[in-house]
Write an enzyme that holds these catalytic residues in place. Structure first.
Site, PDB file in Angstrom:
ATOM      1  N   VAL A   1      40.716  35.606  50.356  1.00 43.28           N
ATOM      2  CA  VAL A   1      42.063  35.224  49.919  1.00 43.28           C
ATOM      3  C   VAL A   1      42.115  35.057  48.406  1.00 43.28           C
ATOM      4  O   VAL A   1      43.090  35.434  47.749  1.00 43.28           O
ATOM      5  CB  VAL A   1      42.495  33.921  50.637  1.00 43.28           C
ATOM      6  CG1 VAL A   1      43.885  33.496  50.181  1.00 43.28           C
ATOM      7  CG2 VAL A   1      42.450  34.098  52.139  1.00 43.28           C
ATOM      8  N   GLU A   2      41.056  34.496  47.832  1.00 45.66           N
ATOM      9  CA  GLU A   2      41.056  34.197  46.400  1.00 45.66           C
ATOM     10  C   GLU A   2      40.882  35.447  45.542  1.00 45.66           C
ATOM     11  O   GLU A   2      41.618  35.646  44.572  1.00 45.66           O
ATOM     12  CB  GLU A   2      39.929  33.197  46.082  1.00 45.66           C
ATOM     13  CG  GLU A   2      40.204  31.767  46.520  1.00 45.66           C
ATOM     14  CD  GLU A   2      41.210  31.074  45.623  1.00 45.66           C
ATOM     15  OE1 GLU A   2      41.572  31.652  44.568  1.00 45.66           O
ATOM     16  OE2 GLU A   2      41.657  29.973  45.980  1.00 45.66           O
ATOM     17  N   SER A   3      39.900  36.276  45.831  1.00 44.05           N
ATOM     18  CA  SER A   3      39.552  37.357  44.905  1.00 44.05           C
ATOM     19  C   SER A   3      39.111  38.641  45.587  1.00 44.05           C
ATOM     20  O   SER A   3      38.606  39.537  44.892  1.00 44.05           O
ATOM     21  CB  SER A   3      38.415  36.885  43.995  1.00 44.05           C
ATOM     22  OG  SER A   3      37.256  36.633  44.772  1.00 44.05           O
TER      23      SER A   3
END
Length: 681
Positions: A106-108
């Site tokens: 989700v982040e990167s």
């Protein structure tokens, strides 16, 4: 001993010269606890799911999006094959839900080199300040926010702290994205409003609102990929990399050569390095592929006497150009600029730390404090511009160069002269200066020239004014020198006129003198009327007032005529009495006549007075007792007196204005008549 919780079996760790987790020769089918050990990371991941599920429309929307884009889910999950095993092991060692291993998706998208627009970096997307708070060092040579092992350790520390703060994993994840302070404020607002404080009930930004549902959708797909028509890539339940320790500075290319891997593979596992040099005091541990780590250790031991680093650190003692640095260290300028990331047209600022060639293979390793404090900054490169400046009086090439801080030899060569060459005032000298300095000096010289020009103009104006003043003074002196002669002549003429009149009056018979006085009064009346007419013409604004005064003039003229008649009668009586006086009284009469003349002259110099009873203007010397003989003569001249009274300016009473000319003549007459009478006797 590593214990795997949440349904995962524990595994033993074999000894190794590295510090990473190594489980190469264990039976992966069974663990010491008798539990089945999964064959791939997805099975192991599913066994550790421990978060409560979130089920809402947003989760279903994200599931539908991933289902419609199967290639994207393949790319997303496929990028984690190098790192996910390490993340799962770190979560299991902390007894944390393994769903968190999906959070870097989700982040990167599991990209350690990812950098957001807000400057968050690494696969866990740490902001610079938060990274420093969790001991992720960031300097010129490395950024541990991109380090796989260090950033995972910091992220799990942070998430554990947030879970202990809120007691709810969904709120902890929301705080990881939005900030713990913001989540606390949202909870307090709901509590004050009497609403619930779960993730779904809080008011938060859209990004945070989508954050946990995205993670839940990925969890659902990993748990049952067939339901979503998705095939997960096969990632073995085995570590991808191993950690090896180093004690010597090395080039990154040397590490890759000793490990037998490509430089790209080395950088993929060690993305925190900012320069092509591994500084052992900053990065004592490197990540290498699992099967390459033993080879590296062996080759490193064999290269004990070899030079492993071709670069070292050097601090610039002053602002320098890249050309100067390259010449000083016998380096290629382009390579030096590239390895230190120096922009074009920039100079290295004093105190900057640069990588320069290391020529001595036995040089000491870079000290930790030098490496940690290393920084680099730049100043714009000086671009010289040829311009001309003006010399001052008494200048030489040497003094001119010193005044502007330029090398004497350079100024001399630019102007094909020697240092001792004398310069004349205003002579133009060719120099080469930085563009900005040249522009400033030109502006200063232009401003000075403008000041000098204005000063010259002001001096010329002062000189012109002085010349005009001198001419005016000379003209005044000439006029002053000619003025006394004119004044003397005028004074003599004025003094001679009364004497001549007196002599003429003595020689003239009484009848002739009477006719002359009458003519004088008539002329004075005509002059008065002319002056009145001129006054009316020059002041039309006072026309109405003058007309009213003109209407009142006849009445004033009649009163003046009656006063003149009475005065004339008195003067006539006084004359007859004087003629009958004996010769013995001639001297007394003469003295009385002289006193009368003195009083008459004094009366002419003073304003006319009014009698206390009638208010009519009379002279102080004109009384019936002293001048009775003049009445008849004044009576004969009554018409002229009336004309004079009519011509008097309107708006002034006799007391306020001057006496008419004919009346003054009449006032001067008595003494003359008495003298004439005495002579006739």
């Amino acid at each position: 001993m590593l214990v795997l919780l949440a349904g995962c079996a524990s595994t033993s760790q074999t000894s190794s010269t590295g510090t990473g987790l190594r489980v190469p020769d264990l039976d992966r089918g069974r663990t010491s606890l008798g539990l089945n050990n999964p064959n791939n990371v997805w099975d192991r991941l599913r066994q550790g799911f421990a978060m409560p599920d979130l089920d809402n429309a947003t989760v279903r929307d994200r599931e539908a999006w991933y289902t419609r884009n199967p290639s994207s889910i393949q790319r997303l999950i496929g990028s984690s094959d190098k790192y996910i095993y390490h993340v799962i092991e770190a979560l299991e060692s902390r007894n944390m839900p393994t769903e968190i291993a999906l959070l870097p998706y989700v982040e990167s998208s599991f990209n350690p080199l990812a950098v957001s627009s807000a400057k968050a970096a690494g696969m866990w997307q740490f902001m610079p300040a938060t990274g420093k708070q969790y001991e992720l060092h960031q300097n010129l040579f490395l950024d541990n926010r991109r380090d796989v092992v260090q950033s995972t350790r910091a992220a799990l520390d942070y998430l554990q702290r947030l879970y202990n703060m809120f007691g709810d994993w969904h709120l902890a994840l929301a705080a990881y994205n939005w900030g713990e302070g913001n989540v606390q404020k949202a909870i307090r607002r709901n509590q004050a409003a009497g609403r619930g404080t779960s993730f779904s009930e809080l008011t938060m930004p859209q990004e945070t609102r989508m954050y946990v549902p995205k993670l839940q959708a990925l969890k659902n797909i990993v748990r049952n990929p067939a339901t979503f028509n998705t095939a997960l890539p096969n990632i073995a339940n085995h570590p991808y990399f191993d950690q090896v320790r180093i004690t010597r500075d090395m080039d990154t290319s040397t590490v890759a050569r000793l490990a037998g891997i490509s430089l790209e593979d080395f950088r993929a596992l060690n993305p925190s390095l900012n320069r092509p040099l591994v500084i052992a005091s900053l990065t004592p541990t490197l990540l290498l592929p699992w099967q390459s780590a033993p080879r590296f250790r062996q080759n490193l031991a064999n290269a004990r006497d070899q030079q492993l680093a071709s670069w070292t650190l050097w601090t610039a003692p002053a602002d320098m150009s890249v050309t100067e640095v390259a010449r000083q260290h016998d380096a290629d300028e382009d390579e030096l600029r590239s390895i230190n990331s120096i922009p074009s047209r920039m100079r290295v600022r004093r105190g900057s730390t640069l990588l320069v060639p290391r020529h001595d293979q036995h040089a000491d390793e870079i000290a930790p404090h030098v490496a940690r404090s290393g920084n680099i900054s730049f100043v714009p490169e000086v671009v010289l511009q040829t311009t001309t400046l003006k010399a001052e009086a008494g200048d030489t090439i040497a003094s001119f160069a010193e005044r502007f801080g330029l090398p004497v030899s350079s100024v001399a060569s630019w102007n094909n002269a020697s240092p001792g060459t004398r310069l004349s005032a205003g002579q133009e000298v060719t120099v080469q200066l930085p563009r900005q300095q040249a522009s400033q000096l030109r502006q200063q010289q232009q401003a000075q020239a403008a000041i000098e020009r204005r000063a010259r103009e002001a001096e010329e104006q002062r000189a012109t004014a002085a010349e005009r003043s001198a001419r005016a003074s000379e003209q005044q002196e000439r006029a002053a020198r000619s003025q006394p002669q004119t004044d003397t002549a005028s004074t003599s003429s004025r003094r001679a006129a009364p004497a001549a009149e007196t002599r003429a009056s003595r020689a003239t018979p009484p009848a002739a003198r009477t006719e002359a006085a009458t003519s004088t009064r008539a002329k004075a009346a005509d002059d008065s009327r002319k002056r009145s007419s001129q006054t009316e013409t020059a002041a039309p604004v006072r026309g109405k007032r003058n007309s009213r005064q003109e209407e009142a003039a006849p009445a004033r003229g009649q009163r003046a005529a009656r006063a003149e008649d009475s005065s004339a009668d008195k003067r006539a009586g006084a004359g007859k009495a004087a003629s009958r006086t004996s010769s013995k009284a001639e001297s007394a009469d003469s003295k009385s006549g002289n006193r009368s003349n003195t009083r008459s002259a004094k009366a002419e110099a003073e304003p006319a007075k009014r009698t206390p009873t009638t208010g009519k203007p009379v002279r102080a010397a004109e009384t019936a007792d002293t001048q009775p003989a003049r009445g008849k003569q004044a009576a004969d001249k009554k018409p002229a007196d009336n004309k004079a009274a009519d011509s008097k300016p309107s708006g002034k009473t006799p007391a306020a204005g001057k006496q008419p000319a004919d009346k003054k003549s009449a006032d001067k007459k008595p003494a003359t008549d008495k003298k004439a009478a005495a002579k006739s006797r």
